[in-house]
Design a protein around this motif. Sequence first.
Motif, PDB file in Angstrom:
ATOM      1  N   ALA A  35       5.090   9.954 -17.088  1.00  0.00           N
ATOM      2  CA  ALA A  35       4.654   9.389 -18.201  1.00  0.00           C
ATOM      3  C   ALA A  35       3.292   8.809 -18.912  1.00  0.00           C
ATOM      4  O   ALA A  35       3.054   8.672 -19.801  1.00  0.00           O
ATOM      5  CB  ALA A  35       6.342   8.700 -18.794  1.00  0.00           C
ATOM      6  N   LEU A  36       2.933   8.045 -17.986  1.00  0.00           N
ATOM      7  CA  LEU A  36       2.214   7.154 -18.305  1.00  0.00           C
ATOM      8  C   LEU A  36       0.672   7.659 -17.428  1.00  0.00           C
ATOM      9  O   LEU A  36      -0.205   7.833 -18.340  1.00  0.00           O
ATOM     10  CB  LEU A  36       2.328   6.033 -16.757  1.00  0.00           C
ATOM     11  N   LEU A  37       0.612   8.765 -17.126  1.00  0.00           N
ATOM     12  CA  LEU A  37      -0.193  10.045 -17.038  1.00  0.00           C
ATOM     13  C   LEU A  37      -1.124  11.087 -17.770  1.00  0.00           C
ATOM     14  O   LEU A  37      -1.969  10.589 -18.559  1.00  0.00           O
ATOM     15  CB  LEU A  37      -0.178  10.368 -15.246  1.00  0.00           C
ATOM     16  N   SER A  38       0.154  11.158 -18.569  1.00  0.00           N
ATOM     17  CA  SER A  38       0.065  12.210 -19.728  1.00  0.00           C
ATOM     18  C   SER A  38      -0.384  10.808 -21.160  1.00  0.00           C
ATOM     19  O   SER A  38      -0.907  11.558 -21.526  1.00  0.00           O
ATOM     20  CB  SER A  38       1.785  12.367 -20.796  1.00  0.00           C
ATOM     21  N   LYS A  39       0.116   9.681 -21.509  1.00  0.00           N
ATOM     22  CA  LYS A  39      -0.343   8.647 -22.233  1.00  0.00           C
ATOM     23  C   LYS A  39      -1.586   8.710 -22.131  1.00  0.00           C
ATOM     24  O   LYS A  39      -2.713   8.256 -22.963  1.00  0.00           O
ATOM     25  CB  LYS A  39       0.437   7.885 -22.409  1.00  0.00           C
ATOM     26  N   GLY A  40      -1.851   8.779 -20.762  1.00  0.00           N
ATOM     27  CA  GLY A  40      -3.782   7.807 -20.071  1.00  0.00           C
ATOM     28  C   GLY A  40      -4.562   8.718 -20.883  1.00  0.00           C
ATOM     29  O   GLY A  40      -5.491   8.378 -21.289  1.00  0.00           O
ATOM     30  N   LEU A  41      -3.827  10.559 -20.548  1.00  0.00           N
ATOM     31  CA  LEU A  41      -4.985  11.643 -20.581  1.00  0.00           C
ATOM     32  C   LEU A  41      -4.613  12.516 -21.938  1.00  0.00           C
ATOM     33  O   LEU A  41      -6.262  12.262 -22.858  1.00  0.00           O
ATOM     34  CB  LEU A  41      -3.963  12.745 -19.625  1.00  0.00           C
ATOM     35  N   GLY A  42      -4.237  11.362 -22.792  1.00  0.00           N
ATOM     36  CA  GLY A  42      -3.368  11.553 -24.567  1.00  0.00           C
ATOM     37  C   GLY A  42      -4.860  10.899 -25.160  1.00  0.00           C
ATOM     38  O   GLY A  42      -5.689  11.220 -26.103  1.00  0.00           O
ATOM     39  N   LEU A  43      -5.056   9.685 -24.535  1.00  0.00           N
ATOM     40  CA  LEU A  43      -5.120   8.274 -24.711  1.00  0.00           C
ATOM     41  C   LEU A  43      -7.642   9.315 -24.884  1.00  0.00           C
ATOM     42  O   LEU A  43      -7.867   8.645 -25.541  1.00  0.00           O
ATOM     43  CB  LEU A  43      -5.294   6.811 -24.799  1.00  0.00           C
ATOM     44  N   GLY A  44      -7.088   9.383 -23.829  1.00  0.00           N
ATOM     45  CA  GLY A  44      -8.678   9.429 -23.086  1.00  0.00           C
ATOM     46  C   GLY A  44      -9.243  10.980 -24.006  1.00  0.00           C
ATOM     47  O   GLY A  44     -10.073  11.262 -24.069  1.00  0.00           O
ATOM     48  N   ILE A  45      -8.171  11.887 -24.415  1.00  0.00           N
ATOM     49  CA  ILE A  45      -8.716  13.613 -25.262  1.00  0.00           C
ATOM     50  C   ILE A  45      -8.872  12.462 -26.328  1.00  0.00           C
ATOM     51  O   ILE A  45      -9.832  13.014 -27.013  1.00  0.00           O
ATOM     52  CB  ILE A  45      -8.037  13.694 -25.164  1.00  0.00           C
ATOM     53  N   ILE A  46      -8.456  11.831 -26.917  1.00  0.00           N
ATOM     54  CA  ILE A  46      -8.608  11.062 -28.271  1.00  0.00           C
ATOM     55  C   ILE A  46      -9.797  10.371 -28.535  1.00  0.00           C
ATOM     56  O   ILE A  46     -11.035  10.514 -29.578  1.00  0.00           O
ATOM     57  CB  ILE A  46      -6.798  10.205 -28.954  1.00  0.00           C
ATOM     58  N   ALA A  47     -10.108   9.662 -27.929  1.00  0.00           N
ATOM     59  CA  ALA A  47     -10.922   8.765 -27.610  1.00  0.00           C
ATOM     60  C   ALA A  47     -12.498   9.679 -27.108  1.00  0.00           C
ATOM     61  O   ALA A  47     -13.738  10.043 -28.065  1.00  0.00           O
ATOM     62  CB  ALA A  47     -10.848   7.636 -25.833  1.00  0.00           C
TER      63      ALA A  47
END
Length: 252
Positions: A35-47
């Motif tokens: 879940a943490l990895l997914s959230k981090g990836l998601g925010l990274g993709i947005i950035a």
Amino acid sequence: MTDLIRQGALFLMSEKCYDNYFLEHNFLDVPCFKALLSKGLGLGIIAGSVLVKVPQVLKILNSKSGEGINIVGVMLDLLAISFHLSYNFMHGYPFSAWGDSTFLAFQTVTIAVLVLFFNGRKAQSGLFLVGYVVLMYVLNSGLTPMSVLFTIQSCNIPILLVGKLSQAYTNYQAGSTGQLSAATVIMLFAGSVARIFTSIQETGDFMIILTFIVSTFANSVIVGQLIYYWNKPAGAKVKDSKTKKTKTKKDD
């Protein structure tokens, strides 16, 4: 200070995972890690999405040309992005699962307007922009039923395929990738791969997951062409064809 850290951590994880990591020190919890990895990836993709198509925009502006860019492909890509954005927004899915679509839509509509403008269709570029703004209002204001949003989201699969493969065909005909930006193409491919994982984790929506699988395949075709046609100028295939015809006429 502790409360501030807790609020920041809860932005990335659930309270259960916060307790696991910070109170129980259970760092081997697999569901929390995913879940943490997914959230981090998601925010990274947005950035990353804030600038992902900027190289493409700058390349068009610097050359004052949209040569090699298939306008139909761009518009279909824009539709797919916009439908995806509206479907997720109206469903209330986490912003980290779809936020990049907001920035991609803005940059893609800019590319479409610039290509139309530099192709001599200035009036059409303005009308297109106005029409797009109206479309987004209709899709995101509650005027469009959820059943319709689901239908147009399912249409993203053929739209993505036709849009990307039409660009691939344009590249094949020209014998080069023209004004396509390598940085943009590679980042779009990497983003679509990562989105498969984040969509599984954060939405579980089969239609969205399937859309990103198809998007990854379509983007991989463009990446393959980018590598194959590396350093070849726009229109190289056409020029070679004309050269061969001229030689043949001289020989005759």
